[in-house]
Design an enzyme around this catalytic site. Sequence first.
Site, PDB file in Angstrom:
ATOM      1  N   ASP A  32     -17.339 -10.734 -24.069  1.00  0.00           N
ATOM      2  CA  ASP A  32     -17.915 -10.867 -22.727  1.00  0.00           C
ATOM      3  C   ASP A  32     -19.388 -11.288 -22.773  1.00  0.00           C
ATOM      4  OD1 ASP A  32     -15.454  -9.901 -22.092  1.00  0.00           O
ATOM      5  OD2 ASP A  32     -16.127  -7.865 -21.647  1.00  0.00           O
ATOM      6  N   HIS A  69       8.339  -7.555  -3.372  1.00  0.00           N
ATOM      7  CA  HIS A  69       7.102  -7.914  -4.082  1.00  0.00           C
ATOM      8  C   HIS A  69       7.258  -9.217  -4.867  1.00  0.00           C
ATOM      9  CE1 HIS A  69       4.728  -4.296  -3.288  1.00  0.00           C
ATOM     10  NE2 HIS A  69       5.910  -3.710  -3.185  1.00  0.00           N
ATOM     11  N   CYS A  87       5.095  -6.328   1.816  1.00  0.00           N
ATOM     12  CA  CYS A  87       5.477  -4.932   1.983  1.00  0.00           C
ATOM     13  C   CYS A  87       4.634  -4.258   3.081  1.00  0.00           C
ATOM     14  CB  CYS A  87       5.371  -4.225   0.630  1.00  0.00           C
ATOM     15  SG  CYS A  87       6.513  -2.874   0.515  1.00  0.00           S
ATOM     16  N   TYR A  88       3.722  -3.356   2.742  1.00  0.00           N
ATOM     17  CA  TYR A  88       2.870  -2.727   3.757  1.00  0.00           C
ATOM     18  C   TYR A  88       2.196  -3.796   4.619  1.00  0.00           C
ATOM     19  CZ  TYR A  88      -0.711   0.418   5.698  1.00  0.00           C
ATOM     20  OH  TYR A  88      -1.512   1.147   6.537  1.00  0.00           O
ATOM     21  N   LYS A  95     -10.053 -10.646 -18.157  1.00  0.00           N
ATOM     22  CA  LYS A  95     -10.387 -10.809 -19.579  1.00  0.00           C
ATOM     23  C   LYS A  95      -9.788 -12.085 -20.198  1.00  0.00           C
ATOM     24  CE  LYS A  95     -12.033  -8.486 -23.286  1.00  0.00           C
ATOM     25  NZ  LYS A  95     -13.295  -7.753 -23.276  1.00  0.00           N
ATOM     26  N   GLU A 149       5.066 -10.760  -6.434  1.00  0.00           N
ATOM     27  CA  GLU A 149       4.145 -10.837  -7.575  1.00  0.00           C
ATOM     28  C   GLU A 149       4.720 -10.245  -8.866  1.00  0.00           C
ATOM     29  OE1 GLU A 149       3.916  -9.005  -4.945  1.00  0.00           O
ATOM     30  OE2 GLU A 149       3.079  -7.015  -5.301  1.00  0.00           O
ATOM     31  N   SER A 209     -23.804  -8.377 -27.794  1.00  0.00           N
ATOM     32  CA  SER A 209     -23.291  -7.206 -28.512  1.00  0.00           C
ATOM     33  C   SER A 209     -22.354  -7.620 -29.640  1.00  0.00           C
ATOM     34  CB  SER A 209     -22.515  -6.324 -27.537  1.00  0.00           C
ATOM     35  OG  SER A 209     -21.339  -7.018 -27.140  1.00  0.00           O
ATOM     36  N   GLY A 240       0.848  -1.194   0.000  1.00  0.00           N
ATOM     37  CA  GLY A 240       0.000   0.000   0.000  1.00  0.00           C
ATOM     38  C   GLY A 240       0.876   1.234   0.000  1.00  0.00           C
TER      39      GLY A 240
END
Length: 516
Positions: free
Chosen positions: A232, A174, A84-85, A372, A176, A228, A57
């Site tokens: 999605d 981190h 981290c945070y 997605k 990730e 549409s 954060g």
Amino acid sequence: MNIHSEKILIIDFGSQTTQLIARRIREQKVYCEIHPYYTDLAKIKELKPSGLILSGGPRSVYDKGAPTCAPGLFDLDLPILGICYGAQLMVQEMGGVVEKADKREFGKSVLDIISPDGLFAGLDRDKQECQVWMSHGDRIDKLPDHFLAAAQSEHSPYAAIRHESRPLVGVQFHPEVVHTLIGTDILRNFLFNICNCHPTWTMGSFIDTTVAAIRQKVGRDQVICALSGGVDSAVTAALIHRAIGDQLTCIYVNNGLMRTNETASLLQFFADTTHLKVIDIDAVDYFLTELEGVIDPELKRKKIGYGFIKIFEEEAKKLGDVKYLAQGTLYPDVIESIALDGGTVIKSHHNVGGLPDIMQLDLIEPLRELFKDEVRLVGLELGLPDEAVFRQPFPGPGLGIRIMGEVDRLRLDILRQADVIVLEEMKTSGWYQKVWQSFAVLLPIQTVGVMGDERTYENVIALRCVDSLDAMTADWSKLPYELIGRISNRIINEVRGVNRVVFDVSSKPPSTIEWE
Ligand code: XMP
């Protein structure tokens, strides 16, 4: 609906990489959800997670008013990984000390692993001294009782920490991000050794659990869904159809602003293979009449959006007893709708602008947990054609906002022909899927040219082609000159009424992807 038997909860403290943590966990075939830091303990218990990850954060844990977690969180008998945070919060909440670092640690740093078990179990020798990505201005100064240093770096004696007996671990870097070379190993150790999760969350299992949940929710009621042409809504329809068959009715509104054959292949697929009920409305005259004389882009959008709602509503009324509206809302939209400043919604997302409020239908959003690319995998698993699954995004107002100035049949026809050529050339050259979007725009000016011996005074087409990760920012694609040349030649030779093609070299910001 709590339909996933094993899950990790990511408690979000506002880091820019929170979504990335979720991606990394799901890549390991473990389901996870992001919840804001103020989620209370009762809710966390109700979700029955296998473990928690506290994100990074932007604040300092010792700041007045800095976000904190639910009181009692660390007393739960749950594995927790603080990043981290998140790690600093764990330290502070459990009686340790976090202070401003003399030297901010940002970027690559080398990790020296002290305790080659827990998060660092099973790493081969090369990885034991290894590069990680740091981004913090605070450091853990004193560990709480019963905590140990698991790894150190040049500026952080406690770059990784662990509790001596409980499954509480933390890292100041981190895991990730790709720059942390052992990031995946660390997350896998947390998931599979510390939380005892199993890698069972696949798109196949997602489909099974979602289909069962839709059946239970809908019962014998009727559902409608707007198709549409985009991926999605197609995946939403296919998934719901698998669950409840002909209790689902889809509505496809042809507003005259679609590309050539835009939805034809999709409608054909649904007709041939699924027996999905599709009401196909031809509303071309209505929309083109509404758009007569309209030049302002926002007015175009409003007229098109309003027309869509009106027609959709009329059709739903004709159907009678409809209880649910299905929408293809995705996870990033859900996350964006959750604010971290205590509950105000930053952006509430409706795929079909305002429909739910007007029609008072209950929503079904079966994709609201997916990113997605996961939606695309579900589409493939459900047997949707590649062409529909890997389609580039196309704006709701369609070609209406790619014709600068007034929209009429003649100008739509010119743009459609140019657009087909762009699409064909992008696909045959293999560039279609390398870029985010590629399309033609018809400009409201005419320029002089010469064809044969004749002077011409005709339209200009702009070629817009961008690279992007999420459409928030974008850069113009560096297409090969030969490809740009071929597209230009073909448009000028094959599309009557065009004598010039220009290539858009603007990035977003300050430009936008679409021209209107
Ligand atoms: P801009 O032009 O804002 O576009 O950079 C960002 C992304 O959104 C799409 N877009 C729209 N999609 N209705 C939509 O459904 C709209 O009015 C609209 N305007 C832009 C655009 O194609 C790009 O992917």
